[in-house]
Design a protein around this motif. Structure first.
Motif, PDB file in Angstrom:
ATOM      1  N   ARG A 167      50.619  24.168  35.008  1.00  0.00           N
ATOM      2  CA  ARG A 167      49.201  24.348  34.669  1.00  0.00           C
ATOM      3  C   ARG A 167      49.011  24.516  33.161  1.00  0.00           C
ATOM      4  NH1 ARG A 167      45.794  22.433  37.625  1.00  0.00           N
ATOM      5  NH2 ARG A 167      44.241  23.898  36.813  1.00  0.00           N
ATOM      6  N   CYS A 168      50.095  24.339  32.410  1.00  0.00           N
ATOM      7  CA  CYS A 168      50.036  24.477  30.950  1.00  0.00           C
ATOM      8  C   CYS A 168      50.009  23.105  30.283  1.00  0.00           C
ATOM      9  CB  CYS A 168      51.240  25.253  30.429  1.00  0.00           C
ATOM     10  SG  CYS A 168      51.282  26.983  30.920  1.00  0.00           S
ATOM     11  N   LEU A 169      49.068  22.934  29.378  1.00  0.00           N
ATOM     12  CA  LEU A 169      49.053  21.771  28.501  1.00  0.00           C
ATOM     13  C   LEU A 169      49.901  22.109  27.280  1.00  0.00           C
ATOM     14  CD1 LEU A 169      47.514  19.009  28.493  1.00  0.00           C
ATOM     15  CD2 LEU A 169      45.870  20.088  26.940  1.00  0.00           C
ATOM     16  N   VAL A 170      50.728  21.179  26.851  1.00  0.00           N
ATOM     17  CA  VAL A 170      51.592  21.404  25.685  1.00  0.00           C
ATOM     18  C   VAL A 170      51.268  20.369  24.615  1.00  0.00           C
ATOM     19  CG1 VAL A 170      53.952  21.274  24.812  1.00  0.00           C
ATOM     20  CG2 VAL A 170      53.483  22.502  26.944  1.00  0.00           C
ATOM     21  N   LEU A 171      50.959  20.824  23.410  1.00  0.00           N
ATOM     22  CA  LEU A 171      50.732  19.928  22.273  1.00  0.00           C
ATOM     23  C   LEU A 171      51.968  19.945  21.399  1.00  0.00           C
ATOM     24  CD1 LEU A 171      47.869  20.243  23.420  1.00  0.00           C
ATOM     25  CD2 LEU A 171      47.013  20.156  21.077  1.00  0.00           C
ATOM     26  N   GLU A 172      52.540  18.762  21.174  1.00  0.00           N
ATOM     27  CA  GLU A 172      53.818  18.622  20.484  1.00  0.00           C
ATOM     28  C   GLU A 172      53.811  17.415  19.554  1.00  0.00           C
ATOM     29  OE1 GLU A 172      56.758  19.409  19.682  1.00  0.00           O
ATOM     30  OE2 GLU A 172      57.312  21.160  20.858  1.00  0.00           O
ATOM     31  N   ASP A 173      54.765  17.426  18.592  1.00  0.00           N
ATOM     32  CA  ASP A 173      54.857  16.301  17.657  1.00  0.00           C
ATOM     33  C   ASP A 173      56.278  15.774  17.516  1.00  0.00           C
ATOM     34  OD1 ASP A 173      55.686  17.258  14.370  1.00  0.00           O
ATOM     35  OD2 ASP A 173      55.884  18.539  16.117  1.00  0.00           O
ATOM     36  N   SER A 174      57.186  16.172  18.401  1.00  0.00           N
ATOM     37  CA  SER A 174      58.554  15.672  18.286  1.00  0.00           C
ATOM     38  C   SER A 174      59.065  15.215  19.640  1.00  0.00           C
ATOM     39  CB  SER A 174      59.485  16.757  17.731  1.00  0.00           C
ATOM     40  OG  SER A 174      59.726  17.765  18.707  1.00  0.00           O
ATOM     41  N   GLY A 185      58.158  21.092  33.262  1.00  0.00           N
ATOM     42  CA  GLY A 185      57.150  20.779  34.272  1.00  0.00           C
ATOM     43  C   GLY A 185      55.729  20.907  33.764  1.00  0.00           C
ATOM     44  N   ALA A 186      55.575  21.060  32.429  1.00  0.00           N
ATOM     45  CA  ALA A 186      54.255  21.197  31.828  1.00  0.00           C
ATOM     46  C   ALA A 186      53.626  19.819  31.593  1.00  0.00           C
ATOM     47  CB  ALA A 186      54.365  21.969  30.516  1.00  0.00           C
ATOM     48  N   GLN A 187      52.415  19.819  31.031  1.00  0.00           N
ATOM     49  CA  GLN A 187      51.685  18.574  30.753  1.00  0.00           C
ATOM     50  C   GLN A 187      51.695  18.319  29.245  1.00  0.00           C
ATOM     51  OE1 GLN A 187      47.754  18.433  32.747  1.00  0.00           O
ATOM     52  NE2 GLN A 187      48.305  20.386  33.671  1.00  0.00           N
ATOM     53  N   PRO A 188      52.627  17.507  28.745  1.00  0.00           N
ATOM     54  CA  PRO A 188      52.727  17.310  27.303  1.00  0.00           C
ATOM     55  C   PRO A 188      51.743  16.272  26.758  1.00  0.00           C
ATOM     56  CG  PRO A 188      54.531  16.198  28.413  1.00  0.00           C
ATOM     57  CD  PRO A 188      53.720  16.869  29.482  1.00  0.00           C
ATOM     58  N   ILE A 189      51.268  16.549  25.561  1.00  0.00           N
ATOM     59  CA  ILE A 189      50.472  15.585  24.794  1.00  0.00           C
ATOM     60  C   ILE A 189      51.159  15.387  23.451  1.00  0.00           C
ATOM     61  CG2 ILE A 189      48.324  15.196  23.530  1.00  0.00           C
ATOM     62  CD1 ILE A 189      46.788  16.450  25.736  1.00  0.00           C
TER      63      ILE A 189
END
Length: 199
Positions: A167-174, A185-189
């Motif tokens: 249920r967590c959205l994850v904002l990442e750049d790598s 198991g998170a939702q990466p962007i």
């Protein structure tokens, strides 16, 4: 620089990476590493570093030793680079589209930072760019057994927020961070396309 589209995602919390996602730290980190290595007679090229942005300090130093054959005192260089970084905190700027999301969602849902950096540096960076107070939860590489691309940081962040990882959205750049989010198991962007970056 366009906005990051969160439409199509169903989530109850957001976990942000720090370096390269919330804060434009790469130039300052590179200056710190390059200065520290140069003091020991070694040269870390900017192109080499740029290909490995997102690695923890430990993994970055391991890669440098392995790929260049250099031997060095990692503990000493780490400490020296931290001092250079701290001296140039004023050069760091927020990454506006990502910072805007954090400000918009603050108080509306749980927010956390999960960073491969050291806590002292992460806290100072967030304070410098005016975002520290948005995050009641900050987890760093010092809090887990394994950094990214292992899922540990995001699993711990979700646990501290009291929200299931899926249920967590994850904002990442790598790539390492995105893999870690997937494995948790998170939702990466991936924020890089929005920021006009390819890596």
């Amino acid at each position: 620089m366009s906005d990051i589209d969160l439409a199509g995602h169903d989530f109850d919390a957001v976990i942000f990476d720090c370096d390269g996602t919330l804060a434009d730290t790469a130039p300052v980190h590179y200056r710190a590493f390059q200065t520290a290595f140069a003091a020991h007679g070694l040269d870390m090229k900017r192109a080499w570093y740029d290909q490995r942005v997102g690695l923890s300090r430990h993994l970055l130093f391991e890669a440098f030793a392995r790929e260049t054959g250099a031997t060095f005192d990692a503990k000493a260089i780490s400490a020296e680079s931290e001092e250079v970084y701290a001296a140039h905190l004023g050069d760091i700027r927020p990454i506006k589209p990502v910072a805007a999301i954090a400000r918009r969602l603050h108080g509306k849902m749980p927010l956390a930072v999960a960073s491969a950096g050291q806590r002292r540096i992460v806290e100072a960076t967030l304070q410098t760019i005016g975002l520290r107070d948005l995050f009641p939860v900050i987890v760093t590489v010092e809090d887990v057994a394994h950094g990214k691309p292992a899922p540990d940081l995001f699993l711990l962040g979700a646990e501290k927020l009291g929200v299931a990882p899926e249920r967590c959205l994850v904002l990442e750049d790598s790539d390492e961070g995105l893999e870690a989010a997937h494995r948790a198991g998170a939702q990466p962007i991936d924020v890089r396309p929005t920021l006009g970056r390819t890596q």
